[in-house]
Design a protein around this motif. Structure first.
Motif, short mmCIF file in Angstrom:
data_model
loop_
_atom_site.label_atom_id
_atom_site.label_comp_id
_atom_site.label_asym_id
_atom_site.label_seq_id
_atom_site.Cartn_x
_atom_site.Cartn_y
_atom_site.Cartn_z
N LYS A 5 43.04 28.47 32.14
CA LYS A 5 44.14 29.45 32.00
C LYS A 5 43.68 30.84 32.42
N LYS A 6 42.48 31.23 31.99
CA LYS A 6 41.97 32.56 32.35
C LYS A 6 41.71 32.63 33.86
N LEU A 7 41.21 31.55 34.43
CA LEU A 7 40.97 31.54 35.88
C LEU A 7 42.28 31.69 36.65
N TRP A 8 43.31 30.98 36.19
CA TRP A 8 44.60 31.08 36.86
C TRP A 8 45.16 32.49 36.76
N GLN A 9 45.06 33.11 35.60
CA GLN A 9 45.55 34.48 35.41
C GLN A 9 44.84 35.45 36.34
N THR A 10 43.53 35.27 36.48
CA THR A 10 42.76 36.14 37.36
C THR A 10 43.14 35.94 38.82
N LEU A 11 43.24 34.69 39.24
CA LEU A 11 43.62 34.41 40.62
C LEU A 11 45.03 34.92 40.91
N HIS A 12 45.92 34.78 39.94
CA HIS A 12 47.28 35.28 40.11
C HIS A 12 47.29 36.79 40.31
N PHE A 13 46.49 37.51 39.50
CA PHE A 13 46.39 38.98 39.65
C PHE A 13 45.85 39.33 41.04
N ASN A 14 44.79 38.64 41.47
CA ASN A 14 44.20 38.94 42.77
C ASN A 14 45.17 38.66 43.92
N ALA A 15 45.93 37.57 43.79
CA ALA A 15 46.89 37.23 44.84
C ALA A 15 48.00 38.28 44.91
N GLU A 16 48.49 38.70 43.76
CA GLU A 16 49.57 39.70 43.73
C GLU A 16 49.13 41.04 44.30
N ASN A 17 47.83 41.33 44.17
CA ASN A 17 47.32 42.62 44.63
C ASN A 17 46.50 42.51 45.91
N SER A 18 46.66 41.38 46.60
CA SER A 18 46.02 41.16 47.90
C SER A 18 44.53 41.45 47.88
N CYS A 19 43.83 40.81 46.95
CA CYS A 19 42.38 41.00 46.89
C CYS A 19 41.67 39.72 46.47
N TYR A 20 42.22 38.57 46.84
CA TYR A 20 41.56 37.32 46.47
C TYR A 20 40.64 36.82 47.59
N TYR A 32 34.19 35.88 23.93
CA TYR A 32 33.33 35.55 25.07
C TYR A 32 33.74 36.37 26.28
N VAL A 33 32.77 37.00 26.95
CA VAL A 33 33.02 37.83 28.13
C VAL A 33 32.32 37.18 29.33
N GLU A 34 33.06 37.02 30.44
CA GLU A 34 32.49 36.45 31.67
C GLU A 34 33.14 37.11 32.87
N THR A 35 32.44 37.07 34.02
CA THR A 35 32.95 37.68 35.26
C THR A 35 33.70 36.65 36.09
N PHE A 36 34.95 36.38 35.73
CA PHE A 36 35.77 35.42 36.48
C PHE A 36 36.35 36.11 37.71
N SER A 37 35.52 36.29 38.75
CA SER A 37 35.93 37.12 39.89
C SER A 37 37.09 36.51 40.69
N GLN A 38 37.03 35.21 40.98
CA GLN A 38 38.10 34.53 41.73
C GLN A 38 38.41 35.21 43.06
N ILE A 39 37.36 35.55 43.79
CA ILE A 39 37.49 36.12 45.13
C ILE A 39 36.75 35.21 46.10
N LYS A 40 37.37 34.91 47.24
CA LYS A 40 36.76 34.02 48.22
C LYS A 40 35.98 34.81 49.27
N ASP A 41 34.84 34.24 49.69
CA ASP A 41 34.05 34.88 50.73
C ASP A 41 34.58 34.49 52.11
N THR A 42 33.87 34.86 53.15
CA THR A 42 34.35 34.61 54.52
C THR A 42 34.33 33.13 54.89
N ASP A 43 33.62 32.31 54.11
CA ASP A 43 33.61 30.86 54.34
C ASP A 43 34.68 30.14 53.54
#
Length: 554
Positions: free
Chosen positions: A223-238, A413-424
């Motif tokens: 759920k936390k991963l989906w929330q993070t990915l959703h935020f990144n997608a909405e703000n064009s930074c995934y 619990y604190v973790e860096t769920f970045s959910q950003i894709k690299d160039t590959d």
């Protein structure tokens, strides 16, 4: 064969006698058949039976055939069965093996480029990488105290040679096939101890995969991963290229503001859940892996809780570390202080129990620059209307607070769920983000160079996987300590170091872990746009915990 096979022994080329192994005949025929694209299973069985009949007919039970005589029979059987191409391939195979014997261990195996991919256990094809074979053999040999990289490379070359004789680009080997050949080469080359260590290594890796699969199903916070990915997608930074576009367009300050706001809302929601338990809990524990942002999160959580009427008493578990010289030390002089046992567990448990009983404790003080506890202590008392706030790496570890009953605790619990894709197209690893953060922080605040941090990181990961991640299901709330904009900021402080590390470690097999991480980080940071001005980052940002300039004192 229907009748009982009588030959039980065979004479080797050096004159010694050993047990007859029909499987070796079959494997050699299979390799020859495979090399010319024939049905290796069917033909190897057919020809092997023919060879056994020839042996039975020519030799009595008391006679011992030689290796050369049996190989001659294999050639004749292939010709008689009308397999001329396979016969030719077998003759070439036999000739090559003869050359290898003549040149001994100094022979460098020819490495034809016939193997391009390997089939993984999940059925996916991945690029063939001989270095992985070398490293696996090296680790096995290293467990016995044998650190001979050239030997491991020779053995790896022989494994690759066997693979090239048996498989092709059209018919790639399965990873289990490769491991079987590694075992066979180690035994044939008369390294039984290394072979045994490799078998144990292989078995342990299998057990780890099973455990990892079972653990992942339980602990991944989808759920936390989906929330993070959703935020990144909405703000064009995934994706990294999207992040670069924010920088080029001058839109980074706006992205920073949105990311900071998202993080603060996450902390606030956590504080609201804690407030709902006011009067029931006596302890809030903020845990998580290294450099996930626990300290800043603890400060901000405290601010929200105080506004909700909580009176807080902070207890810094870092002050309970044993002196560094008490920790295990490896061959490079590095100390393993990442395990829970690096903390004085009996003392902190006694202090926690006494605090909840209303007693005053004398909390120690640890100096990270000297690696020792100082003589001074700090008196701490917990009143009935107060709760203790703990920021610690191992807060989820049961042994850290076993003296306090669970219903008194609220675990974050604190973790860096970045959910950003690299160039590959691969997600940037959370641990890589945290490693970059820690490199920056250690250099500025703990008199530890980025190189030392990188070389020590394998201890960090080992402890996380064993003492932190398995306890995630026990937490009450998860906070994402990642900030979608931070990669270019971290690059600013580290890129000049990272570029050199991969080159330095390339020929150091004992630093293979550091080499892999450095290579991955170099490739990642190369793809990230440069930025010099980081003034758009607020002074109360979590990232300031690592790059400096924070309004908070750490």
């Amino acid at each position: 064969m229907s009748e009982k096979f009588q030959t039980e022994r065979i004479r080797k080329r050096d004159g010694s006698v050993t047990s007859f192994d029909v499987e070796k005949i079959k494997q050699a025929i299979m390799a020859a058949a495979q090399s010319v694209g024939e049905n290796k299973e069917k033909i190897s069985t057919e020809v092997t039976d023919a060879v056994l009949k020839r042996i039975q007919k020519k030799f009595s039970p008391s006679e011992v055939p030689s290796v050369e005589e049996i190989q001659d029979m294999v050639e004749h059987a292939l010709v008689d069965k009308n397999y001329p191409k396979i016969a030719k391939a077998y003759i070439v195979y036999r000739h090559e093996r003869s050359k290898l014997r003549e040149q001994g261990d100094d022979f460098v195996f020819p490495l034809p480029h016939r193997i391009s991919h390997v089939v993984k256990r999940n059925g996916e094809a991945t690029e063939f990488n001989q270095e992985k074979i070398t490293v696996a053999i090296y680790k096995s040999a290293g467990s016995l105290g044998v650190h001979d990289r050239p030997l491991c490379e020779k053995l790896s070359n022989e494994v690759t040679w066997y693979l090239s004789q048996t498989y092709s680009t059209q018919d790639p080997p399965h990873i289990e096939d490769i491991q079987d050949i590694v075992e066979r080469v180690l035994i044939q080359r008369n390294y039984p101890d290394i072979a045994k260590a490799y078998i144990i290594y292989r078995k342990n890796r299998s057990a780890m995969r099973v455990q990892k699969q079972e653990t992942q199903r339980e602990i991944i916070p989808y759920k936390k991963l989906w929330q993070t990915l959703h935020f990144n997608a909405e703000n064009s930074c995934y994706r990294v290229d999207q992040l670069n576009e924010h920088i080029r367009s001058g839109n980074l300050p706006d992205l920073v503001a949105k990311a900071e706001n998202s993080y603060h809302q996450d902390v606030q929601r956590c504080a609201q859940q804690i407030a709902e338990k006011q009067g029931k809990i006596r302890m809030v524990i903020i845990a998580g892996p290294s450099s996930s942002g626990k300290t800043t999160t603890t400060i901000k959580l405290a601010e929200h809780l105080q506004k909700s009427g909580f009176e807080l008493v902070a207890l810094n578990v870092d002050n309970y570390y044993h002196n560094v010289e008490c920790h295990p030390q490896d061959e490079f002089g590095d100390y393993d202080y990442e395990t829970p046992e690096a903390i004085d567990l009996p003392l902190i448990n006694r202090h926690l129990k006494e605090l909840l009983e209303g007693k005053t404790i004398e909390s120690p003080h640890f100096d990270f620059k000297t690696g020792k506890r100082q003589e001074k202590t700090t008196p701490i008392t917990l009143k009935e209307n107060q709760i203790v706030l703990i920021d610690t790496l191992h807060g989820l570890y049961d042994g850290l607070s076993s003296s306090v009953e669970n219903h008194f605790k609220f675990k974050v619990y604190v973790e860096t769920f970045s959910q950003i894709k690299d160039t590959d197209g691969q997600f940037v690893r959370w641990t890589d983000t945290r490693l970059l953060r820690r490199m920056v922080r250690d250099k500025a605040q703990r008199s530890c160079s980025p190189r030392n941090t990188l070389e020590h990181w394998h201890y960090v990961r080992r402890s996380e996987l064993k003492h932190i991640i398995p306890y995630i299901p026990k937490v009450d709330y998860i906070i994402n300590g990642s900030l979608c904009y931070e990669l270019p900021i971290l690059k600013k402080y580290l890129f000049e170091y990272i570029c050199q590390f991969a080159q330095d470690y390339e020929d150091q097999p004992k630093r293979h872990d550091a080499f892999l991480r450095a290579s991955r980080l170099e490739k990642l940071l190369q793809s990230v746009a440069n930025i010099e001005d980081d003034s758009c980052i607020p002074e109360d940002s979590l990232l300031r915990e690592f790059i400096g300039g924070s309004i908070y004192k750490y």
